[in-house]
Write a protein that holds these residues in place. Sequence first.
Motif, PDB file in Angstrom:
ATOM      1  N   UNK A   1      38.913 -44.731 -32.925  1.00  0.00           N
ATOM      2  CA  UNK A   1      38.545 -46.116 -33.265  1.00  0.00           C
ATOM      3  C   UNK A   1      39.020 -47.053 -32.151  1.00  0.00           C
ATOM      4  N   UNK A   2      40.208 -46.784 -31.601  1.00  0.00           N
ATOM      5  CA  UNK A   2      40.696 -47.618 -30.490  1.00  0.00           C
ATOM      6  C   UNK A   2      39.741 -47.484 -29.289  1.00  0.00           C
ATOM      7  N   UNK A   3      39.331 -46.246 -29.011  1.00  0.00           N
ATOM      8  CA  UNK A   3      38.381 -46.010 -27.902  1.00  0.00           C
ATOM      9  C   UNK A   3      37.056 -46.710 -28.167  1.00  0.00           C
ATOM     10  N   UNK A   4      36.605 -46.654 -29.413  1.00  0.00           N
ATOM     11  CA  UNK A   4      35.339 -47.305 -29.771  1.00  0.00           C
ATOM     12  C   UNK A   4      35.436 -48.815 -29.552  1.00  0.00           C
ATOM     13  N   UNK A   5      36.559 -49.405 -30.006  1.00  0.00           N
ATOM     14  CA  UNK A   5      36.742 -50.861 -29.818  1.00  0.00           C
ATOM     15  C   UNK A   5      36.701 -51.193 -28.335  1.00  0.00           C
TER      16      UNK A   5
ATOM     17  N   UNK B   1      31.945 -51.419 -36.556  1.00  0.00           N
ATOM     18  CA  UNK B   1      32.606 -50.182 -36.135  1.00  0.00           C
ATOM     19  C   UNK B   1      32.004 -48.977 -36.863  1.00  0.00           C
ATOM     20  N   UNK B   2      31.734 -49.161 -38.162  1.00  0.00           N
ATOM     21  CA  UNK B   2      31.114 -48.055 -38.925  1.00  0.00           C
ATOM     22  C   UNK B   2      29.772 -47.665 -38.299  1.00  0.00           C
TER      23      UNK B   2
ATOM     24  N   UNK C   1      29.763 -42.916 -31.114  1.00  0.00           N
ATOM     25  CA  UNK C   1      30.863 -42.877 -30.142  1.00  0.00           C
ATOM     26  C   UNK C   1      31.532 -41.500 -30.136  1.00  0.00           C
ATOM     27  N   UNK C   2      31.910 -41.012 -31.337  1.00  0.00           N
ATOM     28  CA  UNK C   2      32.682 -39.752 -31.346  1.00  0.00           C
ATOM     29  C   UNK C   2      31.849 -38.563 -30.862  1.00  0.00           C
ATOM     30  N   UNK C   3      30.544 -38.626 -31.113  1.00  0.00           N
ATOM     31  CA  UNK C   3      29.710 -37.496 -30.705  1.00  0.00           C
ATOM     32  C   UNK C   3      29.529 -37.457 -29.186  1.00  0.00           C
ATOM     33  N   UNK C   4      29.674 -38.605 -28.543  1.00  0.00           N
ATOM     34  CA  UNK C   4      29.439 -38.615 -27.086  1.00  0.00           C
ATOM     35  C   UNK C   4      30.741 -38.750 -26.300  1.00  0.00           C
ATOM     36  N   UNK C   5      31.870 -38.899 -26.975  1.00  0.00           N
ATOM     37  CA  UNK C   5      33.155 -39.010 -26.275  1.00  0.00           C
ATOM     38  C   UNK C   5      33.597 -37.591 -25.878  1.00  0.00           C
ATOM     39  N   UNK C   6      33.601 -37.341 -24.577  1.00  0.00           N
ATOM     40  CA  UNK C   6      33.798 -35.991 -24.052  1.00  0.00           C
ATOM     41  C   UNK C   6      35.109 -35.354 -24.549  1.00  0.00           C
TER      42      UNK C   6
END
Length: 282
Positions: A205-209, A264-265, A271-276
């Motif tokens: 979530x921090x990375x997404x923000x 965020x939702x 985000x999580x699917x593409x965060x390596x």
Amino acid sequence: MLNYIADQWCDEQSSLVSVLCPGVMNSESVYEVVRTYNGLPFAFRKHFERLKQSAALMGLEVPFTCKELNSIIMEGLEKNKGFQTQDFRIRISLMSDGARSRPAIIFSDLPSPSKDIYELGVKISISPFLKPSADIVNPQLKMPGSSWIVRTRKALGDNYDMLILNEKGNVCEGSFSNVFLVKDGSVVTPDIRSGVLPGITRDNVIGLCESLEISVEKRPVPAWELFCAEEIFITHTSVGIVPVRRLEDKVLIEDFTDGMTRLLLDNFEGYIMTEDSNWSGL
Ligand code: PLP
């Protein structure tokens, strides 16, 4: 389902671990819960590193490398394919068996959370018990039963989770979740020194923000700030971001069709699917 217990695949009826082993008798065990997305274990390397950290704190050996554990899990996913309706929840425990530690890897179905959770939010409360200080129990130790110190089944009632304060009266986390507040357009979450378990969903979530250029404050959060927050949400692996509608008797938000939690939702899964870092390092 077939589970991997003490180095063998077995069904739910057969237990291969003696009740006399210290892992069972004295709760000398640590664990992680991993979930799959589209059949693949999510953030596996991060869960493995956290398991290793807990095991080191408990003085337990980890009897496999990250790659070996991943192979066992992939084998289990294949063996249990027939049972799968959606994604899997996989609980990985390491139990002391005296000289060595024994794994118990339990596979279960991960039902989709009800739409109500995301659309209406959940109710949470504040635990009457404080989080033991880091001098007593290291917050990074993820061991079974620790949540029951702060959340009894009776006290939980109709709450989704209970927030725990630390010995300074600052907000720490939920009994199985991390917590975030929204204030003046910023996202605020207790810092690691507040005694939180570094949640893998929290990190995402921090990375997404950051990727959305939303400012994130990681800092001590006095309990009163919860009651002035514009929005609150909690995070954990199985469900991701969980909007909070009500804290104790205070209704924070009536619906989640708009606002920061909604933003965020809506962007979380992408985000999580593409965060390596969630898919690499095996
Ligand atoms: N805090 C505590 C005490 C937990 O037990 C958990 C998860 O089990 C979390 C936070 C959330 O961590 P994660 O996002 O890695 O599931």
